[in-house]
Design an enzyme around this catalytic site. Structure first.
Site, short mmCIF file in Angstrom:
data_model
loop_
_atom_site.label_atom_id
_atom_site.label_comp_id
_atom_site.label_asym_id
_atom_site.label_seq_id
_atom_site.Cartn_x
_atom_site.Cartn_y
_atom_site.Cartn_z
N ARG A 80 -51.18 65.31 -94.23
CA ARG A 80 -52.01 64.16 -93.88
C ARG A 80 -53.47 64.53 -93.60
O ARG A 80 -54.40 63.93 -94.15
CB ARG A 80 -51.44 63.45 -92.63
N THR A 81 -53.66 65.51 -92.71
CA THR A 81 -55.02 65.79 -92.23
C THR A 81 -55.89 66.33 -93.35
O THR A 81 -57.00 65.85 -93.58
CB THR A 81 -54.96 66.78 -91.04
N LYS A 108 -57.14 90.21 -96.07
CA LYS A 108 -57.45 91.64 -96.30
C LYS A 108 -57.93 92.31 -95.02
O LYS A 108 -58.35 93.46 -95.04
CB LYS A 108 -58.54 91.77 -97.37
N ARG A 130 -58.39 74.01 -89.35
CA ARG A 130 -57.07 74.03 -88.69
C ARG A 130 -56.62 75.47 -88.54
O ARG A 130 -56.78 76.28 -89.45
CB ARG A 130 -56.04 73.26 -89.49
N HIS A 158 -56.08 68.04 -81.25
CA HIS A 158 -56.17 67.51 -82.62
C HIS A 158 -56.90 66.16 -82.48
O HIS A 158 -56.28 65.09 -82.56
CB HIS A 158 -54.74 67.34 -83.16
N1 CP Z 1 -50.46 64.72 -88.19
C1 CP Z 1 -50.78 65.83 -88.85
O1 CP Z 1 -51.62 66.62 -88.41
O2 CP Z 1 -50.11 65.99 -90.04
P1 CP Z 1 -50.35 67.20 -91.06
O3 CP Z 1 -49.85 68.45 -90.40
O4 CP Z 1 -49.56 66.83 -92.29
O5 CP Z 1 -51.82 67.28 -91.33
#
Ligand code: CP
Length: 339
Positions: A80-81, A108, A130, A158
């Site tokens: 999603r993100t 590496k 992320r 998040h």
């Molecule tokens: N909600 C969320 O962060 O989903 P993903 O891990 O698929 O990005």
């Protein structure tokens, strides 16, 4: 037909551009939900409302970020993100590039700091990041001129997820969420979704209760004005919003419960448990949902479940966030660095 759509699109672009130009968040990066004031979040939501028609329409392409570079640096898996940030960036006309840890020189042995300096030397305007390590996005952001948006750091935060969640709640329960009962079910200890959602819920005055085994609780609940009720049926009584969190198996959550089966039996959201909540209660989940563990299909496939709405809200929220943070590079102050 195409010319007509392009004309409509240019007119929408111009009015959206004017709206966007009126507001810029104080922070240079979005690492925590605490980087935004309540009024700034409300401004973001007003802008998001205005993007919905554009992003549901036939012609989504705009040129609001033409000439800007967006790096999506994902050191952990995401559906999603990553997709919504990438799609939003492309719809804005930015040049979007995806980098994963395994495909970068970190595999590496290059350090995170040297990777940050290297990527920043290519003059990106915005980096969406992320990582499995709590705190690593803040450290990275301090060392780059690009604006950094935290797309999830370990068990910490998040923030764009909390924004899309709050926006979705407002769509279904009205703009004033003060006093609404939010019940968060599941792996509180390892959840960055909880870290940002609990902060946002506090800011907007929700009455937040968590229901989870004692082993999956975190010690700082009082900071979030959150109470713990281990009995799920008691916790769900009169709930307006039920928010289910996945067991973070990639963060060793399984060693905190006797077994998935036992955990699920005690904490799954199913039709029988939904009856304890208000009749118009909404059920939410950041995804990925583990069916029959987090939420039963007999709830997930009803009108109570807002999971697909959350995903669309995420796309719109990220479209606006990219706009608001893409012009921060020239303003950001960075300490002296190695190399
Ligand atoms: N909600 C969320 O962060 O989903 P993903 O891990 O698929 O990005």
């Amino acid at each position: 037909m195409l010319t007509c759509l392009k004309k409509i699109n240019i007119t929408m672009n111009n009015s959206l551009l004017k709206e966007l130009e009126k507001f810029s968040p104080t922070a240079s990066d979005l690492i925590s939900i605490e980087d935004l004031k309540k009024s700034e979040i409300e401004n973001i939501f007003n802008l998001v409302e205005k993007t919905e028609n554009l992003l549901k329409g036939e012609m989504k392409k705009t040129f609001l970020l033409k000439g800007k570079t967006q790096l999506n640096f994902f050191m952990e898996n995401s559906t999603r993100t990553r997709t919504s940030f990438e799609l939003a960036g492309k719809n804005l006309g930015a040049d979007t590039i995806n980098i994963s840890a395994s495909a970068s020189s970190m595999s590496k042995g290059e350090s995170l700091l040297d990777t940050a300096v290297t990527l920043d030397s290519m003059q990106p305007d915005i980096i969406v990041m992320r990582t499995p390590s709590s705190g690593a996005v803040k450290y990275f952001a301090k060392n780059v001129h690009a604006a950094v948006i935290n797309a999830g750091d370990g068990c910490n935060e998040h923030p764009s997820q909390a924004l899309l969640d709050l926006y979705t709640m407002q769509k279904f329960h009205g703009k004033n969420l003060k006093g609404k009962k939010l019940v968060i079910v599941g792996d509180i200890l390892h959840s960055r979704v909880f870290g940002s959602l609990a902060r946002a819920a506090k800011l907007f005055g929700l009455n937040t209760i968590v229901t989870t085994p004692h082993t999956l609780i975190r010690p700082d609940l009082s900071y979030f004005n959150v109470t713990h009720e281990p009995n799920i049926e008691k916790a769900l009584k009169d709930a307006d919003i039920i928010y289910s969190l996945r067991l973070q198996t990639e963060r060793a959550s399984l060693s905190y419960v006797p077994s998935i089966r036992e955990y699920s039996k005690t904490y799954i959201i199913n039709a029988a448990r939904l009856k304890f909540a208000n009749p118009n209660a909404i059920v939410m989940h950041a995804g990925p949902v583990i069916r029959e563990v987090d939420i039963h299909t007999n709830v997930l496939e009803t009108e109570h479940s807002l999971v697909p709405h959350q995903v669309f809200s995420g796309y719109c929220i990220r479209f606006v966030l990219l706009n608001l943070f893409a012009n921060k590079r020239k303003l950001k102050k960075v300490d002296s660095r190695p190399f």
